[in-house]
Scaffold this motif. Sequence first.
Motif, PDB file in Angstrom:
ATOM      1  N   TRP A 139       2.997 -79.127  44.174  1.00  0.00           N
ATOM      2  CA  TRP A 139       4.268 -79.829  43.962  1.00  0.00           C
ATOM      3  C   TRP A 139       4.584 -79.936  42.479  1.00  0.00           C
ATOM      4  N   MET A 140       3.579 -80.230  41.662  1.00  0.00           N
ATOM      5  CA  MET A 140       3.773 -80.327  40.223  1.00  0.00           C
ATOM      6  C   MET A 140       4.236 -78.992  39.650  1.00  0.00           C
ATOM      7  N   ARG A 141       3.636 -77.909  40.119  1.00  0.00           N
ATOM      8  CA  ARG A 141       4.026 -76.579  39.637  1.00  0.00           C
ATOM      9  C   ARG A 141       5.448 -76.248  40.054  1.00  0.00           C
ATOM     10  N   GLN A 142       5.817 -76.566  41.282  1.00  0.00           N
ATOM     11  CA  GLN A 142       7.174 -76.299  41.750  1.00  0.00           C
ATOM     12  C   GLN A 142       8.196 -77.113  40.958  1.00  0.00           C
ATOM     13  N   THR A 143       7.867 -78.377  40.700  1.00  0.00           N
ATOM     14  CA  THR A 143       8.761 -79.232  39.912  1.00  0.00           C
ATOM     15  C   THR A 143       8.936 -78.674  38.511  1.00  0.00           C
ATOM     16  N   GLU A 144       7.833 -78.213  37.926  1.00  0.00           N
ATOM     17  CA  GLU A 144       7.892 -77.645  36.577  1.00  0.00           C
ATOM     18  C   GLU A 144       8.737 -76.382  36.553  1.00  0.00           C
ATOM     19  N   ASP A 145       8.563 -75.527  37.575  1.00  0.00           N
ATOM     20  CA  ASP A 145       9.326 -74.280  37.632  1.00  0.00           C
ATOM     21  C   ASP A 145      10.820 -74.564  37.775  1.00  0.00           C
ATOM     22  N   GLN A 146      11.163 -75.577  38.579  1.00  0.00           N
ATOM     23  CA  GLN A 146      12.565 -75.943  38.737  1.00  0.00           C
ATOM     24  C   GLN A 146      13.147 -76.468  37.430  1.00  0.00           C
ATOM     25  N   ALA A 147      12.367 -77.296  36.742  1.00  0.00           N
ATOM     26  CA  ALA A 147      12.824 -77.826  35.452  1.00  0.00           C
ATOM     27  C   ALA A 147      13.020 -76.703  34.445  1.00  0.00           C
ATOM     28  N   GLN A 148      12.131 -75.706  34.484  1.00  0.00           N
ATOM     29  CA  GLN A 148      12.245 -74.584  33.569  1.00  0.00           C
ATOM     30  C   GLN A 148      13.504 -73.766  33.855  1.00  0.00           C
ATOM     31  N   LYS A 149      13.846 -73.601  35.128  1.00  0.00           N
ATOM     32  CA  LYS A 149      15.067 -72.888  35.496  1.00  0.00           C
ATOM     33  C   LYS A 149      16.302 -73.604  34.953  1.00  0.00           C
ATOM     34  N   LEU A 150      16.322 -74.922  35.115  1.00  0.00           N
ATOM     35  CA  LEU A 150      17.457 -75.698  34.625  1.00  0.00           C
ATOM     36  C   LEU A 150      17.551 -75.619  33.103  1.00  0.00           C
ATOM     37  N   THR A 151      16.393 -75.689  32.433  1.00  0.00           N
ATOM     38  CA  THR A 151      16.383 -75.599  30.974  1.00  0.00           C
ATOM     39  C   THR A 151      16.904 -74.254  30.505  1.00  0.00           C
ATOM     40  N   THR A 152      16.509 -73.201  31.211  1.00  0.00           N
ATOM     41  CA  THR A 152      16.970 -71.860  30.854  1.00  0.00           C
ATOM     42  C   THR A 152      18.486 -71.757  30.945  1.00  0.00           C
ATOM     43  N   VAL A 153      19.061 -72.351  31.999  1.00  0.00           N
ATOM     44  CA  VAL A 153      20.516 -72.334  32.162  1.00  0.00           C
ATOM     45  C   VAL A 153      21.187 -73.143  31.056  1.00  0.00           C
ATOM     46  N   LEU A 154      20.662 -74.322  30.780  1.00  0.00           N
ATOM     47  CA  LEU A 154      21.278 -75.202  29.784  1.00  0.00           C
ATOM     48  C   LEU A 154      21.187 -74.637  28.376  1.00  0.00           C
ATOM     49  N   LEU A 155      20.144 -73.852  28.101  1.00  0.00           N
ATOM     50  CA  LEU A 155      19.953 -73.325  26.750  1.00  0.00           C
ATOM     51  C   LEU A 155      20.415 -71.873  26.612  1.00  0.00           C
ATOM     52  N   GLN A 156      21.216 -71.400  27.565  1.00  0.00           N
ATOM     53  CA  GLN A 156      21.779 -70.068  27.442  1.00  0.00           C
ATOM     54  C   GLN A 156      22.914 -70.100  26.421  1.00  0.00           C
ATOM     55  N   MET A 157      22.777 -69.310  25.334  1.00  0.00           N
ATOM     56  CA  MET A 157      23.753 -69.364  24.231  1.00  0.00           C
ATOM     57  C   MET A 157      24.140 -67.954  23.801  1.00  0.00           C
ATOM     58  N   ASN A 158      25.428 -67.721  23.728  1.00  0.00           N
ATOM     59  CA  ASN A 158      25.934 -66.421  23.292  1.00  0.00           C
ATOM     60  C   ASN A 158      26.746 -66.497  22.009  1.00  0.00           C
ATOM     61  N   THR A 159      27.197 -67.695  21.655  1.00  0.00           N
ATOM     62  CA  THR A 159      28.036 -67.846  20.466  1.00  0.00           C
ATOM     63  C   THR A 159      27.478 -68.945  19.558  1.00  0.00           C
ATOM     64  N   VAL A 160      27.944 -68.940  18.301  1.00  0.00           N
ATOM     65  CA  VAL A 160      27.526 -69.974  17.360  1.00  0.00           C
ATOM     66  C   VAL A 160      28.038 -71.338  17.817  1.00  0.00           C
ATOM     67  N   GLY A 161      29.217 -71.372  18.418  1.00  0.00           N
ATOM     68  CA  GLY A 161      29.768 -72.625  18.925  1.00  0.00           C
ATOM     69  C   GLY A 161      28.870 -73.243  19.984  1.00  0.00           C
ATOM     70  N   GLN A 162      28.364 -72.400  20.892  1.00  0.00           N
ATOM     71  CA  GLN A 162      27.445 -72.899  21.913  1.00  0.00           C
ATOM     72  C   GLN A 162      26.151 -73.391  21.281  1.00  0.00           C
ATOM     73  N   LEU A 163      25.695 -72.715  20.245  1.00  0.00           N
ATOM     74  CA  LEU A 163      24.491 -73.151  19.524  1.00  0.00           C
ATOM     75  C   LEU A 163      24.710 -74.526  18.907  1.00  0.00           C
ATOM     76  N   ILE A 164      25.836 -74.713  18.221  1.00  0.00           N
ATOM     77  CA  ILE A 164      26.110 -75.996  17.571  1.00  0.00           C
ATOM     78  C   ILE A 164      26.186 -77.116  18.604  1.00  0.00           C
ATOM     79  N   PHE A 165      26.842 -76.848  19.729  1.00  0.00           N
ATOM     80  CA  PHE A 165      26.952 -77.858  20.797  1.00  0.00           C
ATOM     81  C   PHE A 165      25.575 -78.286  21.277  1.00  0.00           C
ATOM     82  N   ARG A 166      24.689 -77.335  21.504  1.00  0.00           N
ATOM     83  CA  ARG A 166      23.355 -77.658  22.021  1.00  0.00           C
ATOM     84  C   ARG A 166      22.476 -78.331  20.976  1.00  0.00           C
TER      85      ARG A 166
END
Length: 306
Positions: A139-166
């Motif tokens: 369960w701990m591993r599954q929770t961690e993997d889910q959190a990592q997926k969400l982090t990957t989505v939230l930290l997806q950046m293609n522009t400098v504006g997105q970088l500044i926002f994050r």
Amino acid sequence: MIKSLLRRPHQELLTFIAITLGIIVIGYLIGGAMVTGLYGLDTLMAIGILDLSNPKVPNALWLLQIVSTTLPILAASLIFAFFIVKDPQTYLRPTFKIHWVLPIIVFCVMIISSPLIECLSNVNQKLQLPPFLAGLQRWMRQTEDQAQKLTTVLLQMNTVGQLIFRVLIVGLLTSIVEEFMFRGCVQTILLKWFKNPHIAIAVTAALFSAFHMEFFGFLPRMMLGMLFGYFVYYSGSIWTAVWGHFINNGTAVVVSYLYQNKKITVNPDDTHIFNWVIYLFSLLIILFLLFLYRTIATGKKQSLQF
């Protein structure tokens, strides 16, 4: 009247937890309503089942994160400090009156801590629960993997504006919110409870790490929490911890942006960059810098003990 009822630290802690949970529940209701109104019920449902294929999910996730968690935690800390115990100076420690050298030392500590964080991360990844707790570990591993997926989505950046926002949200706002909560309210309450600053700082750091629900990153995050705790305890100012927290989070965001856009080749998720010699060097330098930090912050000569 409320303040007079909170004569014991455990009463203060329970009150603070109740306020925080209550405001977070309200935040989730408001956030869910806002996501539904702006992006549709299907987007809210997609977030619930972690269906990241929906193109509206990233923006909806940011909205939900800020409205349901970040702002409620900040509100809870402010309400508790200003209206419940009515002592923001003690519980939030918002003073800017610190020696000018301290932010420089904090910066050096955070940069030099990278090898030690990697070392603790590697140790943490190898920890195994007893066989009878295998279900809990899955369960701990599954929770961690889910959190990592969400982090990957939230930290997806293609522009400098997105970088500044994050950088502003993940780096600055999150640092302020979490430091007000943990090194401000929680650590102050535990200092009154345990009467021992080292125990209070360690317990606060453990709670801080557990709060992130990333069990296989527990040790490095707890170490960071202890550093932040000592920054505040010795200086008397929350802003030294906010500065250190911002450096840690902001650096992670910037490095992720550079890697995603092929500006650097070193993967920020790689945990095998350094070796044991550098790990030991990192530890010794951090201990020396903490000793220097305490000496300057307290304004007197002290022995090399923490």
